[in-house]
Design an enzyme around this catalytic site. Structure first.
Site, PDB file in Angstrom:
ATOM      1  N   LYS A  68       2.347   0.447  16.313  1.00 29.74           N
ATOM      2  CA  LYS A  68       3.560   0.451  15.495  1.00 29.74           C
ATOM      3  C   LYS A  68       3.702   1.740  14.687  1.00 29.74           C
ATOM      4  O   LYS A  68       4.781   2.282  14.529  1.00 29.74           O
ATOM      5  CB  LYS A  68       3.522  -0.740  14.540  1.00 29.74           C
ATOM      6  CG  LYS A  68       4.737  -0.850  13.638  1.00 29.74           C
ATOM      7  CD  LYS A  68       4.674  -2.067  12.749  1.00 29.74           C
ATOM      8  CE  LYS A  68       5.873  -2.109  11.828  1.00 29.74           C
ATOM      9  NZ  LYS A  68       5.771  -3.152  10.810  1.00 29.74           N
ATOM     10  N   GLN A  69       2.593   2.214  14.139  1.00 31.23           N
ATOM     11  CA  GLN A  69       2.668   3.346  13.214  1.00 31.23           C
ATOM     12  C   GLN A  69       1.333   4.078  13.175  1.00 31.23           C
ATOM     13  O   GLN A  69       0.337   3.574  13.700  1.00 31.23           O
ATOM     14  CB  GLN A  69       3.043   2.848  11.828  1.00 31.23           C
ATOM     15  CG  GLN A  69       1.987   1.982  11.171  1.00 31.23           C
ATOM     16  CD  GLN A  69       2.569   1.095  10.078  1.00 31.23           C
ATOM     17  OE1 GLN A  69       3.045  -0.005  10.341  1.00 31.23           O
ATOM     18  NE2 GLN A  69       2.519   1.584   8.854  1.00 31.23           N
ATOM     19  N   GLU A  77       0.350  -2.684  12.738  1.00 30.99           N
ATOM     20  CA  GLU A  77       0.427  -4.150  12.611  1.00 30.99           C
ATOM     21  C   GLU A  77       0.624  -4.876  13.946  1.00 30.99           C
ATOM     22  O   GLU A  77       0.702  -6.102  13.979  1.00 30.99           O
ATOM     23  CB  GLU A  77       1.542  -4.523  11.640  1.00 30.99           C
ATOM     24  CG  GLU A  77       1.228  -4.079  10.217  1.00 30.99           C
ATOM     25  CD  GLU A  77       2.299  -4.454   9.198  1.00 30.99           C
ATOM     26  OE1 GLU A  77       3.457  -4.678   9.604  1.00 30.99           O
ATOM     27  OE2 GLU A  77       1.960  -4.505   8.000  1.00 30.99           O
ATOM     28  N   TRP A 131       0.832  -1.215   0.000  1.00 26.45           N
ATOM     29  CA  TRP A 131       0.000   0.000   0.000  1.00 26.45           C
ATOM     30  C   TRP A 131       0.862   1.259   0.000  1.00 26.45           C
ATOM     31  O   TRP A 131       0.393   2.347  -0.316  1.00 26.45           O
ATOM     32  CB  TRP A 131      -0.938   0.004   1.208  1.00 26.45           C
ATOM     33  CG  TRP A 131      -0.284   0.264   2.548  1.00 26.45           C
ATOM     34  CD1 TRP A 131       0.827  -0.336   3.058  1.00 26.45           C
ATOM     35  CD2 TRP A 131      -0.697   1.202   3.550  1.00 26.45           C
ATOM     36  NE1 TRP A 131       1.130   0.145   4.308  1.00 26.45           N
ATOM     37  CE2 TRP A 131       0.202   1.097   4.643  1.00 26.45           C
ATOM     38  CE3 TRP A 131      -1.740   2.120   3.644  1.00 26.45           C
ATOM     39  CZ2 TRP A 131       0.088   1.871   5.801  1.00 26.45           C
ATOM     40  CZ3 TRP A 131      -1.845   2.886   4.811  1.00 26.45           C
ATOM     41  CH2 TRP A 131      -0.946   2.758   5.861  1.00 26.45           C
ATOM     42  N   ASP A 132       2.140   1.089   0.338  1.00 30.08           N
ATOM     43  CA  ASP A 132       3.090   2.203   0.345  1.00 30.08           C
ATOM     44  C   ASP A 132       2.973   3.023  -0.942  1.00 30.08           C
ATOM     45  O   ASP A 132       3.056   4.246  -0.923  1.00 30.08           O
ATOM     46  CB  ASP A 132       4.541   1.687   0.407  1.00 30.08           C
ATOM     47  CG  ASP A 132       4.822   0.809   1.610  1.00 30.08           C
ATOM     48  OD1 ASP A 132       3.920   0.074   2.025  1.00 30.08           O
ATOM     49  OD2 ASP A 132       5.967   0.830   2.114  1.00 30.08           O
TER      50      ASP A 132
HETATM   51  C1  BGC Z   1       4.710  -1.486   7.638  1.00 34.18           C
HETATM   52  C2  BGC Z   1       3.710  -1.515   6.514  1.00 34.18           C
HETATM   53  C3  BGC Z   1       4.432  -1.273   5.211  1.00 34.18           C
HETATM   54  C4  BGC Z   1       5.574  -2.254   5.039  1.00 34.18           C
HETATM   55  C5  BGC Z   1       6.389  -1.965   3.800  1.00 34.18           C
HETATM   56  C6  BGC Z   1       5.798  -2.489   7.384  1.00 34.18           C
HETATM   57  O1  BGC Z   1       6.756  -2.413   8.375  1.00 34.18           O
HETATM   58  O2  BGC Z   1       4.072  -1.787   8.858  1.00 34.18           O
HETATM   59  O3  BGC Z   1       2.733  -0.531   6.706  1.00 34.18           O
HETATM   60  O4  BGC Z   1       3.558  -1.414   4.152  1.00 34.18           O
HETATM   61  O5  BGC Z   1       6.423  -2.184   6.153  1.00 34.18           O
HETATM   62  O6  BGC Z   1       6.981  -0.716   3.878  1.00 34.18           O
END
Ligand code: BGC
Length: 767
Positions: free
Chosen positions: A588-589, A474, A330-331
């Site tokens: 996490k984010q 996550e 999704w990035d």
């Molecule tokens: C993140 C995801 C991201 C992926 C690739 C993961 O660590 O939690 O949101 O899509 O890394 O960058």
């Protein structure tokens, strides 16, 4: 004055990790391939990688990953019989430079051996004009007459994480053209590399050893004379649409480049780069540090943007190697796409074509995942077919060596909506509906169909709910009513209906064909219903806090510090089954904050502030996607100092390369194009305050303290604008070539912008 168009370093120390990081920082790319920032004499040991876009291979049970091509850029030099390397002990001076203006990598290294100093200089670029081509200029100068041997050609001994991917690698030569070809292990696709050089000194012999095909130049070098040659290499694979064989295409490409010569190839490449910068550069006055970091981030995006017509996308680690399986996440839609749609729509369209190309893969995934769904469930980690490369046991526990069950693949369902939103944005912001007709409308409808089959209708509440998902955070898996996911799903229903309405008005025939093909007409009322009645957790009336998911507010309070102190292993993963963050509020984010950012016009500044202040101290920022979301939202409600801090953190991530190298036991070293996109978004959409929708562009600047002036280009509905923002004025210059008058909203004031007539509006920056 400080040069804000290049970076350089004198560092040449050994050590796998520093070599890995320098290889990332100094990489070059042209969308077709990436060449790590390694030196001419380096080999697989030093992680040399020429990573190809869109071609993948799998060996045995290991992960499928992108294929690296044999290294046509290899050159090594021996002085008096001793082989020279920047990692050896004969180095007296070294400098390597990456020039942003034309994505050119240069190095200069002096070696001293038995009283002679030999200096090597080289420059290389991956052609922006001919995507299959790499070009190198190489020269040597000795302080005293000396015996020098130069070996240059193709090194087939390449770095792979899970290789070898090329079978039957065979080295041959046709006259002065060296050639190596192999086939991928899984689908037997040919990968061919040809190389030629124009060498007018010394005596040339040829040497073919194992996977190496080299030209050996024996030279009695005179003191003070510089010996220069140029090298051309080309990579072709069965993915390239070529007439005849890939071998012939590669050979022809290098011969043509050689007849053109280095300077001409460079000039053509440079002209293309000039065009790219004309559209995409952002200038910041008053802050060199931010300027350099932002320009570097933009360079990264421009370098890895897919080649025209390729329908390729950009992997999470771009073309810096095989990390993360070369997969697209999704990035791309949420963090990189905005940069392209606002500055380079021709690249944005390729990113979207990639999702059209992989729609069948998304359909297969929907059918086979969980209880079996309908429509399109896009891969969490997508490669060439769109089938999911993400495994159910995706992270290794470094303490036990065991694989951890994670639910990224089966439960991170927001991916489909992220794709649908970007697809619709392409139409909204360019006004070009051809992509919808090319398959974009089909993607959108299939994504809506997926969510409808995933959602639950709760009769007693008379609403739909999206249950059992993972949001962007996550660390909390299988949660119900994740605000971000539900919002994205709801938006997908709305977009699906808007798509149908648009096609009905403008392309009724195509709509009929599509509805028939998908047999979906009968489902449209249900989508309409879901667009109205899908539940999104609301803001608490007293605190304004939006609960990330059902039950989040009841989790245990903790801090990132506390969790880190309890870790048994430094690379321990905080999520999954027993993860330390799981029973706590540590995320996490950005998750709720990501939602506030994505739907920024739908929430008030108070709600943004309340949630930002609540969630920020509970966020680990364990992903490079996190800080920029917090930066943008902070800019919206006026915490500019904080926004700036997180902007800089995001913009510098690849420049400083101080990122995590392991997550659990998975190697993660590589570049971060999502953060590069996040840096651009924070500068232009955050501080610049740009918001464009289908009706118009609005600008509401909030320049951070240090910035005196911010200038950038903006593409909107086929026209081009140059914005010039200071702390008290905004000038919108509608390009002379623009086709019509646009109404732009500047700091709340509507202004008419005619082609070739800049308009300046004075404003007072909100505190
Ligand atoms: C993140 C995801 C991201 C992926 C690739 C993961 O660590 O939690 O949101 O899509 O890394 O960058």
């Amino acid at each position: 004055m400080k040069d804000l168009w290049s970076i350089s370093t004198a560092e040449h120390t050994d050590g796998k990790e520093t070599i890995m990081r320098r290889g990332n920082v100094y990489q070059i790319a042209n969308g077709y391939m990436g060449y790590r920032g390694t030196l001419d004499e380096f080999t697989s040991e030093q992680l040399v990688g020429i990573t190809l876009a869109g071609i993948f291979d799998r060996v045995g049970p290991a992960w499928r990953e992108p294929v690296n091509a044999p290294n046509g850029g290899f050159t090594s030099v021996s002085l008096g019989g001793a082989e020279l390397s920047a990692l050896g002990n004969k180095v007296t001076r070294h400098r390597q430079t990456l020039r942003f203006g034309n994505a050119l990598f240069e190095r200069q290294t002096s070696f001293a051996f038995k009283g002679t100093t030999l200096t090597v200089r080289s420059a290389r670029f991956l052609s922006a004009e001919t995507p299959n081509l790499g070009v190198i200029r190489f020269s040597i100068t000795c302080s005293r007459a000396a015996t020098v041997t130069v070996r240059t050609g193709i090194d087939g001994n390449i770095w792979d994480l899970n290789g070898p991917h090329l079978l039957g690698l065979a080295a041959t030569r046709r006259d002065s053209v060296l050639f190596v070809e192999g086939r991928t292990n899984e689908s037997s696709k040919r990968v061919a590399v040809a190389e030629t050089a124009d060498i007018d000194f010394g005596k040339v012999t040829y040497e073919s050893r194992g996977n190496r095909s080299l030209r050996v130049v024996h030279l009695r070098a005179e003191a003070g004379t510089t010996y220069t040659f140029h090298k051309y290499f080309a990579v072709f694979t069965d993915n390239d649409a070529v007439r005849g064989s890939v071998a012939e295409a590669a050979i022809e490409t290098v011969l043509q480049a050689r007849s053109l010569g280095y300077e001409d190839c460079l000039a053509r490449h440079g002209a293309r780069w000039q065009e790219k910068w004309n559209r995409s550069d952002v200038t910041i006055e008053g802050d060199d540090e931010a300027q350099l970091a932002l320009r570097y981030s933009i360079l990264q995006l421009l370098m890895v943007a897919p080649v025209k017509g390729s329908a390729n996308s950009i992997p999470a680690r771009a073309l810096s190697g095989q990390v993360y399986k070369g997969a697209i996440f999704w990035d791309t839609e949420m963090f990189m796409f905005p940069f392209f749609i606002h500055t380079y729509p021709e690249k944005a369209v390729e990113l979207m074509r990639y999702r059209i190309k992989t729609l069948d893969g998304a359909r297969r995934k929907a059918k086979t995942e969980g209880r079996g769904y309908r429509g399109a469930f896009y891969a969490w980690e997508s490669q060439e077919t769109g089938d999911d490369a993400c495994t159910y046991y995706n992270i290794g526990d470094p303490s036990t060596g065991r694989a951890l069950r994670t639910y990224f693949r089966d439960k991170q369902v927001h991916i489909s909506g992220d794709v649908a939103i970007a697809m619709w944005d392409y139409f909204r912001l360019t006004g070009d509906d051809s992509l919808l007709l090319e398959g974009g409308a089909e993607v959108i409808l299939e994504c809506a169909r997926f969510y409808y089959s995933y959602a639950y209708y709760k009769d007693e509440k008379r609403r739909y709910e999206i249950l059992d998902v993972i949001g962007p955070d996550e660390y909390h898996e299988r949660v119900n009513n994740n605000a971000f996911t539900s919002m994205v799903a709801k938006e997908t229903f709305t977009i699906a209906i808007a798509t149908v309405n648009h096609l009905r008005r403008r392309h009724p025939k195509e709509l009929r064909t599509l509805l028939k093909k998908l047999r979906i007409e009968g489902e449209l009322p249900a989508f309409r219903d879901a667009a109205r009645r899908l539940f999104i957790p609301g803001a608490d009336a007293k605190t304004g806090i939006i609960e990330q998911f059902d039950g989040y507010l009841g989790l245990r309070e903790s801090s990132v510090k506390e969790l880190k102190a309890r870790m048994i292993h430094p690379d321990e993963y905080l999520g999954a089954g027993q993860g330390l963050a799981v029973p706590t509020k540590i995320i996490k984010q950005a998750d709720v904050v990501m939602m506030l950012n994505l739907f920024r016009t739908r929430f008030s500044a108070e709600i943004k502030r309340a949630n930002w202040e609540y969630y920020e101290p509970r966020t680990e920022h364990g992903s490079s996607l996190s800080a920029c979301a917090y930066a943008m939202v902070a800019a919206e409600f006026g915490n500019l100092d904080f926004a700036y801090k997180y902007f800089l953190k995001t913009a510098k991530i690849d420049l400083e390369a101080k990122y995590k190298v392991y997550v659990g036991s998975v190697f993660m070293g590589g570049s971060h194009p999502a953060a590069n996109g996040g840096a651009w978004m924070t500068a232009v959409l955050g501080f610049g305050g740009v918001h464009a929708d289908e009706k118009r562009v609005a600008i509401n600047p909030r320049l951070c303290r240090k910035w005196r002036r911010l200038q950038f280009h903006l593409a909107y509905k086929g026209d081009d604008f140059r914005m010039n923002i200071t702390k008290n004025s905004v000038t919108v210059a509608s390009s002379r070539a623009n086709t019509r008058v646009h109404a732009v909203l500047v700091a709340g004031k509507p202004v008419k912008c005619s082609p070739g007539r800049p308009v300046t509006v004075r404003y007072r920056q909100a505190r």
